[in-house]
Design an enzyme around this catalytic site. Structure first.
Site, PDB file in Angstrom:
ATOM      1  N   LYS A 120       4.641   3.162   7.604  1.00  0.00           N
ATOM      2  CA  LYS A 120       4.227   1.784   7.310  1.00  0.00           C
ATOM      3  C   LYS A 120       3.938   1.099   8.639  1.00  0.00           C
ATOM      4  O   LYS A 120       4.847   0.721   9.375  1.00  0.00           O
ATOM      5  CB  LYS A 120       5.289   1.020   6.531  1.00  0.00           C
TER       6      LYS A 120
ATOM      7  N   ARG B  14      -3.939  -5.396   7.588  1.00  0.00           N
ATOM      8  CA  ARG B  14      -4.619  -4.606   6.554  1.00  0.00           C
ATOM      9  C   ARG B  14      -6.124  -4.814   6.680  1.00  0.00           C
ATOM     10  O   ARG B  14      -6.605  -5.945   6.842  1.00  0.00           O
ATOM     11  CB  ARG B  14      -4.125  -5.056   5.180  1.00  0.00           C
TER      12      ARG B  14
ATOM     13  N   ARG C  90      -7.023  -8.381   3.972  1.00  0.00           N
ATOM     14  CA  ARG C  90      -6.433  -8.286   2.632  1.00  0.00           C
ATOM     15  C   ARG C  90      -6.771  -9.500   1.780  1.00  0.00           C
ATOM     16  O   ARG C  90      -6.707  -9.438   0.548  1.00  0.00           O
ATOM     17  CB  ARG C  90      -4.918  -8.106   2.718  1.00  0.00           C
TER      18      ARG C  90
ATOM     19  N   GLU D 283      -5.079   0.118   8.246  1.00  0.00           N
ATOM     20  CA  GLU D 283      -4.500  -0.944   9.069  1.00  0.00           C
ATOM     21  C   GLU D 283      -5.010  -0.783  10.492  1.00  0.00           C
ATOM     22  O   GLU D 283      -5.304   0.331  10.944  1.00  0.00           O
ATOM     23  CB  GLU D 283      -2.964  -0.858   9.086  1.00  0.00           C
TER      24      GLU D 283
ATOM     25  N   PHE E 121      -5.580   5.134   5.469  1.00  0.00           N
ATOM     26  CA  PHE E 121      -4.721   5.807   4.490  1.00  0.00           C
ATOM     27  C   PHE E 121      -5.356   5.943   3.113  1.00  0.00           C
ATOM     28  O   PHE E 121      -4.735   6.484   2.205  1.00  0.00           O
ATOM     29  CB  PHE E 121      -3.356   5.125   4.369  1.00  0.00           C
TER      30      PHE E 121
ATOM     31  N   ARG F 200       0.809  -4.464  -7.768  1.00  0.00           N
ATOM     32  CA  ARG F 200       1.960  -3.725  -7.267  1.00  0.00           C
ATOM     33  C   ARG F 200       2.483  -2.840  -8.398  1.00  0.00           C
ATOM     34  O   ARG F 200       2.422  -3.210  -9.558  1.00  0.00           O
ATOM     35  CB  ARG F 200       3.077  -4.676  -6.828  1.00  0.00           C
TER      36      ARG F 200
ATOM     37  N   LYS G  83       7.113   0.561  -0.757  1.00  0.00           N
ATOM     38  CA  LYS G  83       7.458   0.465   0.667  1.00  0.00           C
ATOM     39  C   LYS G  83       8.977   0.448   0.827  1.00  0.00           C
ATOM     40  O   LYS G  83       9.704  -0.104   0.001  1.00  0.00           O
ATOM     41  CB  LYS G  83       6.842  -0.791   1.288  1.00  0.00           C
TER      42      LYS G  83
END
Length: 510
Positions: A215, A220, A235, A264, A304, A375, A381
């Site tokens: 992480k 982002r 984001r 990121e 990612f 989410r 996370k």
């Protein structure tokens, strides 16, 4: 549609706690709107500007003309005026903007003036959260909520989706219109978000292999490559392409004609460890001389996910397939990761990443599609401490050595359905002198009014709070309080409507 009708609905939605009543009121108003204005009405009732920003802050709205006696403004007229405000630039723009504001607000009644101020400043809290609005669009257009949610995921914003669905006619035609909403290279889509867990073993249980990724504590970024042209979005879907020339060059050099990537960017020190988040945040927020900044504070890109490549949409494909395509496309830009079902292997990877200065890990299911804007269990996370992203509601003047600084902040969590902010505590811990200076300037800019030594602010600033636990409490409206809450950092990259929910806070009750 008259602006007064929108304000009437706004008041009705804010005045009820019933989700059903909110949805019904919103859906009725959306059905009344013409196809040309329903997108704008949707944004207004969600408390957003279609223009996102119009170059006017709180101070620019302090000296308004006397209100009109009768309502006459239409939604279309307001939208045109706000678009003109956004377009003013260069010499003379301040005077032009002032004249436009005077003309707009001079036609508004007192109630309309108050409402427009809230809309422009982002302070309009109507209790119409994302879930409520999407359900209202579905009800108004007679389509499934799932169809609306997917279309908004791909379009980025609800307004264009409402326009497409309600302009189509009946439910069958509306569903077909939504089905035609697809990923477009160059148009940002909502980023997939991660849930949270307190410990790696809760999400790596030994039964099913998962990906465990670093992480990265950066910004982002969504990158769109289209025949050599690169566009970068945050984001919040703000375009920042001009600020990061080194990232643009990296994306342009990829062996693809068209692609959409998720990742990121972060500033790293000479030893490879992450710089403090403020360094990355300041670099990516600055629009001054990017060529010089890239030399002084270079950015490193970590990718990612891959959502599209050369005509192939990947959002619905399993994560393992998206990552395989990403490895083929950008092997040198991948975020560090490992695939394992063993909790001990995952814990060791977690420890290595934290020791290297990173935030923790994100555990990802190998078969999960890219669920943009939501989410869930697909991404979780894990950080080495309990943290929440909360919204600052007010702040108190300090005493003693903190006299003259704004110090004790009031913290609010977002209600998942209504979007209302619920106070869950206060803290003055964890603040450096530099942070005290910064927050004093920042919150005086956001000030709405004062009550004694308490300065109330527009609820726009997100702060990351570390805490030792959550306990039941009658002291705060949320019915909970945070134990040993302390400030980690202010989140300049995160909007208030993405702050953690009161439901998430209560889930950690000890």
């Amino acid at each position: 549609m008259q602006l007064a009708r929108v304000i009437e609905t706004s008041a009705a939605v804010a005045g009820t706690r019933s989700r059903t009543a909110k949805v019904a009121a919103l859906a009725e108003t959306l059905r009344e709107a013409s196809p040309e204005e329903v997108g704008v009405v949707t944004d207004y009732l969600a408390g957003r500007l279609p223009q996102r920003t119009v170059g006017v802050g709180w101070r620019g709205l302090q000296a308004l003309p006397d209100p009109a006696d009768a309502s006459s403004l239409t939604v279309h007229e307001v939208d045109v005026s706000l678009s003109r405000l956004r377009a003013f630039a260069g010499a003379g723009s301040t005077a032009e903007r002032g004249a436009e504001l005077a003309a707009l607000f001079g036609r508004a009644t007192a109630e309309e003036q108050d409402w427009l101020v809230g809309l422009i400043t982002g302070e309009l809290r109507q209790g119409a959260g994302d879930g409520v609005m999407l359900k209202a669009i579905a009800e108004a257009a007679e389509v499934s909520e799932a169809d609306v949610r997917r279309a908004v995921m791909l379009a980025g914003f609800a307004g264009p989706v409402a326009e497409a669905a309600l302009a189509a006619g009946d439910g069958e035609a509306a569903a077909a219109a939504l089905a035609r909403t697809g990923l477009e290279v160059g148009r940002p889509l909502r980023p997939m978000l991660a849930g949270s867990a307190p410990e790696v073993g809760e999400v790596v249980d030994g039964s099913t292999p998962v990906a465990v990724e670093t992480k990265v504590d950066g910004i982002r970024l969504q990158a769109h490559l289209d025949e050599g042209k690169v566009r970068l979005f945050t984001r919040t879907l703000e375009e920042v392409s001009d600020r990061m020339p080194e990232v643009v060059e990296e994306v342009r050099a990829l062996p693809a004609r068209r692609a959409v990537l998720d990742g990121e960017v972060i500033a790293l020190a000479a030893d490879g460890r992450p710089e403090p988040f403020q360094v990355t945040g300041a670099r990516t927020a600055s629009t001054a001389d990017p060529a010089s900044l890239r030399t002084r504070v270079p950015l490193t890109t970590f990718l990612f996910d891959l959502l599209h490549v050369d005509g192939r949409d990947l959002v619905d494909e399993p994560a393992r397939d998206r990552w395989a395509a990403l490895r083929d496309l950008a092997p040198d830009l991948l975020v560090p990761s490992t695939v394992t079902a063993d909790p001990e292997v995952a814990r060791a990877f977690f420890g290595d990443q934290v020791s290297a200065g990173h935030e923790g890990v994100v555990v990802k299911q190998l078969d999960a599609p890219y669920a943009a804007g939501r989410r869930g269990a697909g991404w979780v996370k894990v950080k080495p401490r309990h943290t929440l992203d909360l919204v600052v509601l007010a702040i108190e003047w300090g005493s003693g050595r903190r006299r003259g600084w704004l110090s004790n902040i009031h913290l609010g969590a977002r209600h998942a359905e209504s979007g209302e902010l619920v106070m869950v505590g206060k803290t003055f811990k964890g603040m450096t002198d530099e942070m005290l200076e910064w927050q004093t300037r920042r919150f005086l800019e956001l000030e709405t009014h004062r009550e004694g030594h308490v300065v109330f602010v527009r609820p726009e600033q997100v702060v990351e709070i570390a805490y030792d636990g959550v306990q039941r409490s009658t002291r705060y409206p949320g019915g909970v309080a945070l134990r040993f809450a302390r400030v980690l950092r202010y989140r300049e990259d995160k909007p208030a409507d993405e702050a953690d929910t009161i439901q998430a806070v209560r889930a950690h009750l000890g």
